[in-house]
Design a protein around this motif. Structure first.
Motif, PDB file in Angstrom:
ATOM      1  N   UNK A 333      -6.090  17.560  51.372  1.00  0.00           N
ATOM      2  CA  UNK A 333      -6.976  16.621  52.038  1.00  0.00           C
ATOM      3  C   UNK A 333      -8.276  16.511  51.245  1.00  0.00           C
ATOM      4  N   UNK A 334      -9.235  15.754  51.755  1.00  0.00           N
ATOM      5  CA  UNK A 334     -10.482  15.519  51.021  1.00  0.00           C
ATOM      6  C   UNK A 334     -11.304  16.791  50.844  1.00  0.00           C
ATOM      7  N   UNK A 338      -4.750  22.526  51.410  1.00  0.00           N
ATOM      8  CA  UNK A 338      -3.416  22.209  50.908  1.00  0.00           C
ATOM      9  C   UNK A 338      -2.508  21.764  52.052  1.00  0.00           C
ATOM     10  N   UNK A 339      -1.848  20.625  51.858  1.00  0.00           N
ATOM     11  CA  UNK A 339      -0.948  20.070  52.864  1.00  0.00           C
ATOM     12  C   UNK A 339       0.511  20.290  52.503  1.00  0.00           C
ATOM     13  N   UNK A 340       0.761  21.067  51.475  1.00  0.00           N
ATOM     14  CA  UNK A 340       2.098  21.528  51.117  1.00  0.00           C
ATOM     15  C   UNK A 340       1.918  22.790  50.276  1.00  0.00           C
ATOM     16  N   UNK A 396      -5.117  14.301  56.325  1.00  0.00           N
ATOM     17  CA  UNK A 396      -6.037  15.172  57.051  1.00  0.00           C
ATOM     18  C   UNK A 396      -5.217  16.253  57.736  1.00  0.00           C
ATOM     19  N   UNK A 397      -5.880  17.324  58.116  1.00  0.00           N
ATOM     20  CA  UNK A 397      -5.189  18.419  58.784  1.00  0.00           C
ATOM     21  C   UNK A 397      -4.630  17.975  60.130  1.00  0.00           C
TER      22      UNK A 397
END
Length: 592
Positions: A333-334, A338-340, A396-397
């Motif tokens: 995200x900004x 980490x989203x993965x 985003x989270x």
């Protein structure tokens, strides 16, 4: 409304008495006890570790299979449309059976007509499935497969035709069948047909699949631990709710400028790959065009940034270098969350980044198709949107949790395989280090979660992980990519001989040009300094010290936990799912 929910049945496997193994070698004279009684009742073991099972002839005509009554076998009616003998070329003839498990699971079986060695192999499919074609994949070199003595089956997992997800629109039962039901009911029906066709049940049952087939494999071990004695799960898409949303979407959006134009093009991928090899090929002590553990490679794309006056076709602009780094590292995200899992694409896999790096400005990368198929029809079952665009996905989270929780029933993340292990099941996980579709880090994180949940010594008794250097998604790539992952599972189940090295080869026009041993993780192969570097015989096992993984500090790390999976039912055009109370409590904690 009826629930299509089948609880794991009681495991009815025969108990196996382990044969004695002398100096780690299983010799041909060893016997495997398959029950009680004296030595005369025991089944001899072949040198490959497979039980020497008598060949069984059919007890009925192939055409008579269409008249079998099977509605009691599973949770819905079964219709057999055809049963015909197929004989082509030098291949062993078989009875091909085609049928449907209501409402729409197409199943296909192959039943040997000239001797069946009492084994059943079910194969998975890839992508979003939609077709029932038996494909043994990396198990195609398994001896019982090549000699045509196994009974086998597969399914289209409840839908046909387009692989774009549109089949799921207002069709919750198709979503359930694709998620977990289709493979399970196929195993039930196939084994029932086998028992009637040959007059006896299969002695051993196996599942093998890669990509979505790998997800199907783990789903079976987690939800239906009594279906199969042995499972081979390759490059599993078990983290599907993240894989087909943030992972593939990031592959595209990370390469777009502020005007929505692509920054990096495929023409520069060979240059990047050459630079990666130049920097990291020798870290394993051998320059052979392969990186046997890419986690040890710390390549910096900025090293390729153009210098003043340099031909731009031979270097990277600052924007291009930044894209390479983003593609390697994965979605964030900004704020940098980490989203993965860290490392979305390993160094060394760059030649296959054409999956998501376009050759021309007007090309639509495959990753965009993968992401939109899922985001439009599967990610939000109660809010399907055929007009969804990648720009609608928020990095985003909060958006992450809304997205992955809505389709948790699709993922196979539960690291508690206690029921499978207690029933005698054996699992072989494998992944290619250069996989361009699914990061090996997903499999590594699942493996570590498995060991953390069940204990390393317990896992070692029923599971192995193999990582193949230079191998792309389910095969291909520059590394030795031809190997057999089914025979080791069979030998483990049938003789108790745990898998050791798997020899992988490059084969050109029927000739092996390179071979390498691949050992159970974390052990790797090291050249012994003598003979050809293209001969597996000249490599020995070496187990590195310490932990090479970059770690699992990402937003969704808790997805690899017991209780994440949900059970669902179809209520008209609505999908109703029941998350476990354990997960609901954990989810509230994560949401703050």
């Amino acid at each position: 409304m009826r629930w299509f929910l089948v609880r794991p049945r009681r495991n009815r496997r025969l108990s196996l008495l382990r044969p004695a193994v002398l100096a780690g070698a299983l010799v041909a004279s060893c016997l495997l006890a398959t029950g009680t009684g004296d030595a005369a009742s025991r089944t001899p073991i072949t040198p490959e570790g497979l039980a020497d099972l008598p060949a069984i002839q059919p007890a009925m005509q192939c055409s008579a299979v269409t008249g079998l009554k099977l509605d009691h076998v599973t949770d819905a009616p079964v219709t057999i449309q055809s049963a015909t003998v197929v004989s082509t070329g030098t291949a062993a003839p078989y009875c091909e059976v085609r049928g449907t498990i209501s409402p729409a699971d197409t199943i296909v079986l192959r039943l040997p007509v000239n001797g069946w060695t009492q084994r059943y192999v079910q194969t998975g499919c890839g992508g979003l499935c939609g077709s029932a074609n038996i494909d043994y994949g990396q198990a195609s070199n398994c001896p019982p497969v090549t000699d045509g003595t196994v009974a086998s089956a597969t399914t289209d997992m409840g839908h046909q035709g387009l692989n774009d997800g549109s089949w799921a629109l207002d069709n919750p039962q198709a979503q359930i069948d694709f998620a977990y039901r289709g493979v399970h009911v196929t195993s039930q029906v196939a084994k029932a047909i086998i028992a009637k066709f040959y007059g006896r049940a299969a002695k051993y049952s196996y599942f093998t699949g890669c990509s979505d087939g790998g997800r199907e494999a783990l789903m079976e071990a987690q939800r239906y631990p009594g279906d199969f004695d042995g499972i081979s799960a390759g490059a599993p898409a078990n983290n599907m709710a993240v894989q087909n949303t943030y992972h593939h979407a990031w592959n595209v959006v990370a390469n777009l400028d502020d005007n929505g134009k692509f920054i990096l093009y495929a023409a520069k991928l060979p240059m990047i790959h050459a630079a990666v090899l130049n920097a990291c090929d020798g870290i394993d002590g051998l320059r052979d065009g392969l990186i046997d553990d890419p986690r040890q490679c710390h390549f910096d794309p900025d090293a390729l940034r153009c210098k003043a006056g340099q031909d731009t076709s031979t270097c990277l602009s600052p924007a291009e270098a930044a894209v390479v780094r983003k593609l390697h590292d994965g979605a964030t995200d900004a704020k940098g969350n980490r989203l993965e899992p860290e490392i979305a694409h390993e160094w060394g896999s760059e030649l296959d980044w054409t999956l998501f790096v376009p050759a021309t400005p007007d090309q639509i990368p495959q990753s965009e198709n993968f992401a939109l198929s899922y985001l439009r029809y599967l990610a939000f079952p109660d809010a399907q949107n055929p007009d969804f665009q990648l720009s609608d996905l928020k990095f985003t989270v909060q958006a992450f949790w809304n997205t992955v929780q809505s389709s948790s029933y699709m993922s196979a993340m539960d690291p508690d395989l206690g029921a499978f292990q207690r029933g005698g099941g054996k699992l072989l996980l494998w992944h290619g280090w250069s996989d361009q579709h699914i990061s090996p880090q997903n499999t590594l994180e699942y493996w570590d979660a498995l060991r953390g949940t069940m204990g390393g010594s317990t896992v070692d008794r029923f599971a192995r992980l193999y990582l193949f250097p230079g191998v792309a998604h389910c095969g291909g790539g520059e590394g030795p990519n031809t190997f057999d992952v089914l025979t080791p599972v069979m030998a483990w189940v049938e003789s108790g001989r745990s898998p050791d090295k798997i020899v992988a080869s490059n084969v050109t026009n029927g000739t092996v040009t390179r071979s390498r041993p691949v050992y159970p993780y974390p052990t790797v192969a090291r050249y012994d300094g003598t003979g050809s570097v293209d001969d597996a015989a000249n490599f020995v096992p070496y187990t590195p010290r310490g932990k090479d993984s970059p770690g699992y500090a990402w937003v969704g790390s808790q997805l690899y936990s017991h209780g994440y999976q949900t059970w669902c039912r179809a209520d008209g055009t609505t999908l109703e799912c029941r998350p476990s109370q354990t997960w609901l409590t954990r989810r509230k904690t994560l949401s703050g």
